[in-house]
Design a protein around this motif. Structure first.
Motif, PDB file in Angstrom:
ATOM      1  N   MET A   1    -107.104  59.490  16.389  1.00 55.64           N
ATOM      2  CA  MET A   1    -107.974  60.627  16.646  1.00 55.64           C
ATOM      3  C   MET A   1    -107.834  61.625  15.501  1.00 55.64           C
ATOM      4  N   ASN A   3    -107.898  65.225  14.425  1.00 52.63           N
ATOM      5  CA  ASN A   3    -107.871  66.597  14.938  1.00 52.63           C
ATOM      6  C   ASN A   3    -108.847  67.497  14.191  1.00 52.63           C
ATOM      7  N   ILE A   6    -112.354  67.004  15.668  1.00 49.88           N
ATOM      8  CA  ILE A   6    -112.462  67.612  17.006  1.00 49.88           C
ATOM      9  C   ILE A   6    -112.415  69.129  16.895  1.00 49.88           C
ATOM     10  N   GLU A  33    -113.015  59.389  17.231  1.00 48.42           N
ATOM     11  CA  GLU A  33    -112.417  60.674  16.866  1.00 48.42           C
ATOM     12  C   GLU A  33    -111.712  61.350  18.041  1.00 48.42           C
ATOM     13  N   GLY A  34    -112.340  61.357  19.196  1.00 49.38           N
ATOM     14  CA  GLY A  34    -111.795  62.044  20.353  1.00 49.38           C
ATOM     15  C   GLY A  34    -112.913  62.632  21.176  1.00 49.38           C
ATOM     16  N   PRO A  45    -110.693  70.953  22.934  1.00 45.17           N
ATOM     17  CA  PRO A  45    -110.427  69.511  22.870  1.00 45.17           C
ATOM     18  C   PRO A  45    -110.192  68.978  24.283  1.00 45.17           C
TER      19      PRO A  45
END
Length: 99
Positions: A1, A3, A6, A33-34, A45
């Motif tokens: 992922m 950060n 995001i 990615e998330g 997030p």
């Protein structure tokens, strides 16, 4: 992922929300990615176990195009670039905020 991806998504959605929360709950999954959670508290997030009225999934490129205004969220859905799982009304309400 990633950060950074995001965090940038949270910042972009927060800007579109104008510092306000969202009347509903939505999770935006950015493939590879998330995810970002959007609700009455604003954008943040997403965490494991976060549930939303609708979950929208798109590639990073499609998400960026929606945020920049180069891609209409409804057109992205109709062309298969954006998938939805859950309440269509909530998705349309968020789409109106993001456009």
């Amino acid at each position: 992922m990633s950060n950074a991806t995001i965090d940038a998504a949270v910042a972009a959605i927060s800007e579109k929300l104008g510092g306000q929360g969202f009347d509903g709950s939505a999770k935006f999954v950015i493939e590879g990615e998330g995810a970002v959670m959007v609700d009455s508290a604003g954008a943040r997030p997403a965490e494991d176990g976060d549930e939303a009225e609708v979950t929208m999934t798109a590639t990073s490129e499609t998400f960026q195009d929606i945020m920049s205004g180069d891609q209409n969220p409804t057109a992205a859905f109709m062309s298969g670039k954006l998938t939805l799982d859950g309440d269509m009304g909530t998705a349309m309400k968020l789409g109106g905020v993001l456009s």
